[in-house]
Motif scaffolding. Structure first.
Motif, mmCIF file in Angstrom:
data_model
loop_
_atom_site.group_PDB
_atom_site.id
_atom_site.type_symbol
_atom_site.label_atom_id
_atom_site.label_comp_id
_atom_site.label_asym_id
_atom_site.label_seq_id
_atom_site.Cartn_x
_atom_site.Cartn_y
_atom_site.Cartn_z
ATOM 1 N N MET A 1 27.635 15.026 -26.317
ATOM 2 C CA MET A 1 26.250 14.583 -26.216
ATOM 3 C C MET A 1 25.712 14.333 -27.360
ATOM 4 N N MET A 2 25.083 13.067 -27.450
ATOM 5 C CA MET A 2 24.078 12.774 -28.306
ATOM 6 C C MET A 2 22.763 12.861 -28.018
ATOM 7 N N ALA A 3 21.711 12.891 -28.809
ATOM 8 C CA ALA A 3 20.185 12.863 -28.643
ATOM 9 C C ALA A 3 19.525 12.016 -29.369
ATOM 10 N N SER A 4 18.334 11.581 -28.971
ATOM 11 C CA SER A 4 17.582 10.742 -30.062
ATOM 12 C C SER A 4 16.108 11.059 -29.446
ATOM 13 N N ASN A 5 15.369 10.626 -30.705
ATOM 14 C CA ASN A 5 14.029 10.650 -30.732
ATOM 15 C C ASN A 5 13.426 9.528 -29.596
ATOM 16 N N ARG A 6 12.833 10.038 -28.652
ATOM 17 C CA ARG A 6 12.487 9.063 -27.783
ATOM 18 C C ARG A 6 11.539 7.916 -28.027
ATOM 19 N N ALA A 7 10.507 8.616 -28.765
ATOM 20 C CA ALA A 7 9.429 7.658 -29.366
ATOM 21 C C ALA A 7 9.599 6.613 -30.276
ATOM 22 N N ARG A 8 10.958 6.719 -30.824
ATOM 23 C CA ARG A 8 11.200 5.881 -31.982
ATOM 24 C C ARG A 8 12.476 5.074 -31.746
ATOM 25 N N VAL A 9 13.565 5.771 -31.122
ATOM 26 C CA VAL A 9 14.570 5.027 -31.115
ATOM 27 C C VAL A 9 14.853 4.508 -29.649
ATOM 28 N N LYS A 10 14.693 2.948 -29.707
ATOM 29 C CA LYS A 10 14.706 2.220 -28.424
ATOM 30 C C LYS A 10 15.918 1.282 -28.431
ATOM 31 N N GLY A 11 16.344 0.918 -27.314
ATOM 32 C CA GLY A 11 17.338 0.104 -27.165
ATOM 33 C C GLY A 11 18.874 0.759 -27.295
ATOM 34 N N TYR A 12 18.885 1.901 -27.890
ATOM 35 C CA TYR A 12 20.044 2.527 -28.088
ATOM 36 C C TYR A 12 20.625 2.886 -26.911
ATOM 37 N N ASN A 13 22.113 2.543 -26.691
ATOM 38 C CA ASN A 13 22.694 2.887 -25.234
ATOM 39 C C ASN A 13 24.159 3.106 -25.877
ATOM 40 N N VAL A 14 24.445 4.515 -25.472
ATOM 41 C CA VAL A 14 25.708 4.952 -26.073
ATOM 42 C C VAL A 14 26.639 4.355 -25.339
ATOM 43 N N SER A 15 27.850 4.103 -26.059
ATOM 44 C CA SER A 15 29.084 3.251 -25.440
ATOM 45 C C SER A 15 30.241 4.448 -25.381
ATOM 46 N N TYR A 16 31.288 3.805 -24.902
ATOM 47 C CA TYR A 16 32.490 4.648 -24.277
ATOM 48 C C TYR A 16 32.835 5.636 -25.590
ATOM 49 N N SER A 17 32.808 5.279 -26.553
ATOM 50 C CA SER A 17 33.359 6.151 -27.890
ATOM 51 C C SER A 17 32.098 6.684 -28.801
ATOM 52 N N GLY A 18 30.956 6.448 -28.357
ATOM 53 C CA GLY A 18 29.947 6.730 -29.223
ATOM 54 C C GLY A 18 29.029 5.638 -29.869
ATOM 55 N N PRO A 19 28.552 5.945 -31.161
ATOM 56 C CA PRO A 19 27.379 4.757 -31.396
ATOM 57 C C PRO A 19 27.614 3.604 -31.666
ATOM 58 N N TRP A 20 28.975 3.375 -31.834
ATOM 59 C CA TRP A 20 29.334 1.989 -32.668
ATOM 60 C C TRP A 20 29.775 0.935 -31.670
ATOM 61 N N SER A 21 30.440 1.518 -30.240
ATOM 62 C CA SER A 21 31.319 0.566 -29.651
ATOM 63 C C SER A 21 30.167 -0.187 -28.734
ATOM 64 N N TYR A 22 30.204 -1.004 -28.308
ATOM 65 C CA TYR A 22 30.166 -2.288 -29.238
ATOM 66 C C TYR A 22 29.290 -3.009 -28.626
ATOM 67 N N THR A 23 29.946 -4.480 -27.860
ATOM 68 C CA THR A 23 29.227 -5.191 -27.300
ATOM 69 C C THR A 23 28.257 -4.937 -26.292
ATOM 70 N N GLY A 24 26.980 -5.019 -26.344
ATOM 71 C CA GLY A 24 25.896 -4.546 -25.549
ATOM 72 C C GLY A 24 25.702 -3.289 -25.439
ATOM 73 N N ALA A 25 25.964 -2.523 -26.685
ATOM 74 C CA ALA A 25 25.383 -1.252 -26.564
ATOM 75 C C ALA A 25 25.654 -0.741 -28.147
ATOM 76 N N GLY A 26 25.242 0.472 -28.075
ATOM 77 C CA GLY A 26 25.410 1.233 -29.643
ATOM 78 C C GLY A 26 24.288 0.481 -30.532
ATOM 79 N N MET A 27 24.585 0.866 -31.762
ATOM 80 C CA MET A 27 23.563 0.702 -33.076
ATOM 81 C C MET A 27 23.242 -0.844 -33.047
ATOM 82 N N ARG A 28 23.918 -1.459 -32.829
ATOM 83 C CA ARG A 28 23.719 -3.086 -33.052
ATOM 84 C C ARG A 28 22.665 -3.551 -32.389
ATOM 85 N N ARG A 29 22.145 -2.995 -31.334
ATOM 86 C CA ARG A 29 21.007 -3.172 -30.451
ATOM 87 C C ARG A 29 19.805 -2.321 -30.517
#
Lengths: 315, 316, 541
Positions: free
Chosen positions: C508-536
């Motif tokens: 389980m990951m957790a984020s600060n709702r007020a600050r972190v937007k657009g994050y959507n965890v992907s199959y294996s975590g923060p980095w993967s990939y298209t349409g999810a994760g840290m890039r967006r």
């Protein structure tokens, strides 16, 4: 501990002479009464003594006062609050915390006592020998001690315990390794203490005299020196007990402690970290048990120091 | 004095040599090999890769050859490269020792700030309520397991009160004031703990001093008690306290592993601990040796100062 | 993989992104209403995200990295030919499109025009070839990454934009396997600084790394990806990684606002945290991280047919003694799900057509143990010390076996010792887990196939039927058929019991709702990939 600390303790007791030894019959009978009388001179020592008596009492009585098998888990009744059935509740695997505390304490206190005794058994003769023979033996011996002391902090324990993983020990033998590491690392301080005392004692005439009478030199050394260093040794040893218990806890935190499911205050406390916010009691019990024990040994040791140190006594 | 100093320095050589042998021996005896980790487990060419790595790291040679080579380079301060990060060991050590020294120095200073007044007061008012309070409260510091205390501190001061950041490190050279707020919790954890030893030491050496004749003389000459204590006795009683604190400081360099991992403090203790777990041989060897050197040199300095300050100690 | 439409990614070149950004900025300046300001907030560029993790990376050279390089902050610097999406389908990255020959022996990748390494070097076919060769060389890479390319015979360059992989064996899943233990591309010109200052091609550029303390990354301005409006990604100016080992301290850091995003919320905290703080913090269950299991030693000893004719009976007895529900509750605190095969319900490869392992039945376990030869002998259970759930599963299994009358011993050991024991076969049961096998070939070909080096090193399982299916599935293009084939293998595994699957590893990951937007965890975590994760992800405020 350094040469200085050892020196200081030795300094403090060199002037002190053991009182004349009473006949053997009377000795035992009066020993306890005397001890209590002496202890009452220091409030800390008497509080420490009472705490220790309770602790040792609980350790001895463990099989009778424990309510459950300490390693029997029941994951369907985990994290239960204190109740009639489980006096202090159950832990993350549904084990009875009260019984685990008792068995863990019994084990931990035994480890601490054996480890400290062993470090005395190795350290004192080592120091006496090197000090007595002097010359090359002394130089080599003291350099070994210096080398051991040069491992800062926990590193010696970490290396020792990690290397011991190669020996494939389990259960009781794991404790033996722990005891070995603790005794090994505690040895230099005692060796220093003993050596310092021997060096001072060597100058004295009666040693020369008894040597002239044909006593073997090691026996002379040990027999003459021991009474003089008994009190600083007792003090360092009691303080060391507390230290040993904390080291065992630190090793558990670092993942090098006692493997589960053996009851162990350090590992139990370490594992309870996860529940510190949701079920704070689970962490509180082993933590408080450690505090109590370390405090008991230290209070007792401190009090003894006050009683035994002649400079501090009659004032 | 000079002769004594020179002799003590000469004695350091065999001690360090012994330490180096001991560390090498320990590392040799560690079960499991880093090569297994570095090579990995999948793929058909593992044996080949293992040979390549063993050759690259010189692990295919007999232990005495490796020791001799390592020692030869170590005396020139060349410790090679970390087998894990592949960066020079000197970089790995130098980037971490300052953080630990910073923590240890502030922690020890803090302990002295707590302990010296407490110990002095306890000695002056011996067997009073103050004395017992001082003794018991100083003992509290060593009675609590370090990691438990540290986490409780984080929960209290960071989460519930919100006074301090929970963890982290800022270099004092980059931002001195900023670095302090990160330092407070770990340094307090050390200070609280070390204060237990120091308070006791101060108390007993203070008692020792107070029993000396000059105190009675001074008192009989009508000097105010305050002056007797602060001008004369305290000054003398400080000598062992300060010297022991020096030794504790050296010892702390490898002793802050637990606090470093809780407070995410990038110190040397954690680096060596992780190196032990990962079997990063050169980093363990160099790390322990360098810390050992610091300890030994500190011991020497402390002994020399002690002897300088305290003429009663003979130059045996 | 013949489906061309699937391979057509975002075709805009870098110049076009820039143009689009300028136009958008122009509209904003002109005071016109923003495109999507109503309702949902519009992503905006800028801001630095502070990411707290349990572990830190161990080194910087991505070709040699010895630990999972998929969820750490430093992963932000990496990138490769292929990405995948939330359905675990391969998606274009540096390769814009690709195709395989009908015999699945040759794969051709068309590189994106204008894609660059962080030092400005163009990602051309030659540099891809150089990377593949560096990874294939045992001198310079780690076996895990290397094993992805073990079937690749050689790589040829057709032209600047076209690179061709020639295989030794047909392979239907090469593209997705290039993401799986990523064949990360590194700038050939910067190989000398690979251990100190890596130059890769991911969304972020490397700035600094101090081990167990901090890593700093900054946005790579020329990253190839854009959002649907043509704005270049990532939105974040930078990323600060803060490894904080202690779970409680990391969670405190999030709650006090020192961190924006954390991984590994302790299982003990997860339900309460979600309930008590769900209003201020988002929680993200990572769909699937891995699968926990008990590995039995079939190479030698009590549980091996080679040394004990009743080995299978014993393994069945052990399986009957293990209560999966207990592990679910006591280890994972009720999070995640019990596993009967390698793929969880979050994976497209999950199958219901698997016959389960032997059900929990203590009486049957006791009876089988008594009946089987060697049932009274000592069993050693080992577990890796760096993963709490492996230890704790080991602890539970140890107790469950004791309850069934087994003479079991538990050892918790560090990684190097585990490897040694596995290699020597000096264990009976290994409480372990496996993760990040996007395509089932990644799991079955490595751990179940009898000729696979990993299987031979560790487990020694051999079932000819399973082998045949695994090899045939490699040549099968139809995913539905492949899934059924693998389900058959799982059934064999659950019958033969070389491995007992226990539980899917939740994270389980957790984020600060007020600050972190657009994050959507992907199959294996923060980095993967298209349409999810840290890039967006973008930072508000």
């Amino acid at each position: 501990m350094s040469e200085l600390e050892a020196d200081k303790l030795v300094d403090g007791t060199l002037a002190w002479r053991a009182p004349p030894v009473p006949p053997r019959r009377r000795r035992l009978a009066t020993a306890l009464a005397n001890a209590w009388h002496e202890l009452r001179k220091s409030r800390t020592a008497s509080i420490g003594a009472v705490m220790l008596v309770l602790l040792f009492g609980a350790c001895i009585a463990t099989p009778w006062i424990a309510t459950h098998d300490p390693i029997k888990q029941n994951y369907r009744a985990r994290l239960a609050p204190p109740s009639e059935q489980h006096l202090l509740g159950t832990d993350r695997l549904g084990r009875d915390i009260y019984s685990r505390l008792l068995y863990g304490g019994r084990r931990l206190v035994t480890i601490a006592v054996v480890a400290v005794a062993l470090s005395l058994l190795i350290g004192v003769p080592f120091g006496v020998l090197t000090g007595y023979f002097g010359g090359l033996a002394d130089t080599i011996g003291m350099r070994i001690v210096d080398g051991l002391l040069a491992f800062p902090g926990l590193l010696l324990y970490l290396l020792f315990v990690t290397v011991a993983q190669a020996w494939k020990f389990e259960g009781f033998m794991v404790d033996v390794v722990l005891v070995g590491a603790l005794a090994f690392a505690g040895m230099p301080e005692k060796a220093r203490l003993a050596r310092g005392s021997v060096l001072a004692e060597k100058q004295k005439e009666y040693v020369e005299a008894s040597r002239a009478m044909g006593d073997s030199s090691f026996c002379i050394a040990l027999a003459q020196v021991l009474p003089n260093i008994v009190s600083p040794l007792i003090v360092t040893a009691t303080v060391r007990f507390g230290f040993v218990i904390l080291i065992v806890a630190a090793l558990s935190f670092l993942g090098l402690g006692t493997p589960p499911p053996t009851p162990d205050w350090g590992s139990d406390l370490s594992a309870a970290r996860d529940y510190m916010e949701t079920h704070p009691l689970i962490a509180a019990f082993p933590g408080l048990a450690i505090c109590y024990t370390v405090l008991a040994f230290n209070l007792f040791g401190d009090g003894l120091r006050d009683i035994l140190d002649p400079r501090l006594a009659e004032r | 004095m000079l002769a004594y100093t020179l002799r003590r320095i000469a004695q350091l050589v065999p001690v360090l040599l012994l330490l180096s042998v001991a560390v090498f021996g320990f590392v040799e005896a560690l079960p499991g090999s880093i090569v297994d980790t570095l090579v990995g487990t999948e793929g058909g060419d593992i044996e080949e890769a293992r040979k390549i790595l063993e050759k690259e790291y010189g692990l295919d040679q007999p232990v005495y050859v490796r020791y001799a080579k390592w020692l030869y380079r170590a005396v020139q301060f060349d410790f090679g490269k970390s087998l894990v990060t592949r960066r020079p060991i000197s970089f790995e050590l130098l980037s971490r020792i300052p953080a630990t020294v910073y923590l240890a120095v502030v922690g020890i200073s803090l302990s002295m700030l707590i302990a010296i007044p407490l110990g002095t007061f306890a000695a002056v008012r011996r067997n009073s309520g103050v004395d017992y309070t001082a003794q018991v409260s100083s003992l509290a510091g060593i009675s609590i397991p370090e990691f438990w205390f540290a986490i409780l501190c984080v929960l209290l001061f960071s989460l519930y009160l919100g006074w301090l950041p929970s963890s982290g490190y800022v270099s004092p050279f980059e931002d001195f004031w900023g670095s302090l707020q990160f330092l407070i919790l770990p340094a307090a954890a050390i200070g609280f703990r070390q204060a237990a030893f120091t308070t006791r030491l101060t108390r007993s050496s203070m008692l020792d001093e107070l029993s000396k004749e000059y105190v009675d003389t001074a008192r009989s000459m009508g000097l105010p008690e305050r002056r007797v204590i602060f001008r004369y006795t305290l000054r003398n009683a400080m000598i062992p306290t300060i010297t022991i604190s020096g030794l504790q400081l050296a010892n702390l360099l490898g002793g802050t592993v637990v606090l470093e991992s809780i407070f995410a403090w990038p110190g040397i203790g954690r680096a060596i601990f992780e190196a032990i777990l990962q079997r990063d041989y050169p980093l363990i060897q160099a790390g322990v040796l360098v810390l050992g050197c610091i300890v030994v040199v500190m011991n020497l300095l402390v002994d020399l100062t002690y002897r300088l300050l305290n003429p009663r100690v003979k130059f045996a | 993989m013949n489906d061309k439409t699937r391979n057509r990614g975002v075709e805009a070149t870098r110049r076009e992104f820039l143009k689009a950004t300028t136009v958008l900025a122009g509209t904003a300046l002109a005071g016109l209403p923003g495109t999507a300001m109503a309702g949902k907030k519009h992503p905006k560029r800028g801001g630095t995200l502070r990411f707290g993790t349990r572990d830190d990376s161990v080194a910087l050279d991505t070709h040699r990295n010895i630990i999972y390089f998929v969820s750490h902050p430093l992963t932000g610097i990496t990138g490769g030919l292929v990405d995948f999406d939330d359905k675990m389908q391969p998606k274009p990255a540096v390769a814009e499109s690709w195709d395989s020959s009908s015999d699945l022996m040759t794969w051709t990748f068309k590189l994106r025009r204008g894609a660059e390494y962080h030092n400005g070097q163009t990602i051309d076919a030659e540099s891809v070839k150089w990377n593949v060769e560096r990874i294939k060389d045992p001198k310079t890479s780690h076996a895990f990454t290397r094993s992805v390319l073990s079937d690749v015979e050689r790589v040829t360059v057709d032209d600047k934009q076209t690179v061709r992989f020639h295989l030794k064996e047909p392979h239907a899943a090469l593209d997705i396997n290039l993401v799986y233990y990523p064949v990360n591309l590194m700038a050939p010109g910067a190989v000398d600084t690979a251990d100190t200052h890596p130059v890769n091609c991911g969304p972020f550029k490397f700035k600094s790394w101090r081990r167990f303390d901090v890593c700093e990354l900054v946005r790579f301005e020329n990253f190839w990806e854009t959002d649907s409006e043509g704005n270049s990604l990532p939105y974040l100016d930078g990323l600060v990684g803060r490894p904080k080992k202690e779970d409680r301290v990391r969670l405190t850091g999030l709650r006090t606002g020192e961190l924006d995003l954390i991984d590994n919320v302790a299982y003990a905290d997860a339900p309460a945290f979600k309930k008590d703080h769900g209003r201020t913090f988002d929680t993200w269950p990572v769909p699937q991280v891995g699968t926990a299991m008990m590995y039995f030693n079939l190479k030698n000893g009590l549980l091996s047919e080679k040394d004990n004719p009743d080995a299978h009976l014993l393994r069945q007895a052990i399986a009957h003694a293990i209560d999966h529900e207990g592990i679910h509750q006591a280890v994972f605190n009720g999070l995640g799900e019990i596993s009967r095969g390698f793929y969880s319900s979050a994976s497209p490869w999950h199958s219901k057509d698997i016959e389960s392992w032997p059900k929990f039945d203590p009486d049957k376990a006791k009876a089988l143990r008594k009946k089987a030869k060697g049932g009274d002998e000592k069993f050693s259970i080992i577990a890796n010390d760096s993963f709490p759930y492996m230890q704790q599963s080991g602890e539970l299994v140890h107790a469950m076996l004791k309850d069934a009358g087994f003479n079991a011993v538990l050892e918790i050991l560090p990684g190097p010792v585990m490897l040694e024991k596995q290699g020597k076969g000096d264990y009976h049961i290994d409480s372990t887990a496996n993760s990040y096998r996007l395509d089932p070939d990644g799991w079955f070909s490595r751990n179940i196939l009898s000729t696979a080096p990993e299987n031979r090193r560790r487990n020694g399982y051999k079932n000819e039927k399973a082998d045949q299916i695994i090899l045939a599935a490699r040549k099968e293009r139809d995913p539905a058929k492949r899934r059924l084939m693998y389900a058959d293998v799982e059934t064999l595994v659950n019958r033969d019991l070389p491995i007992l699957y226990t539980h899917f590893v939740p994270l389980m990951m957790a984020s600060n709702r007020a600050r972190v937007k657009g994050y959507n965890v992907s199959y294996s975590g923060p980095w993967s990939y298209t349409g999810a994760g840290m890039r967006r992800t973008w930072i508000d405020g």
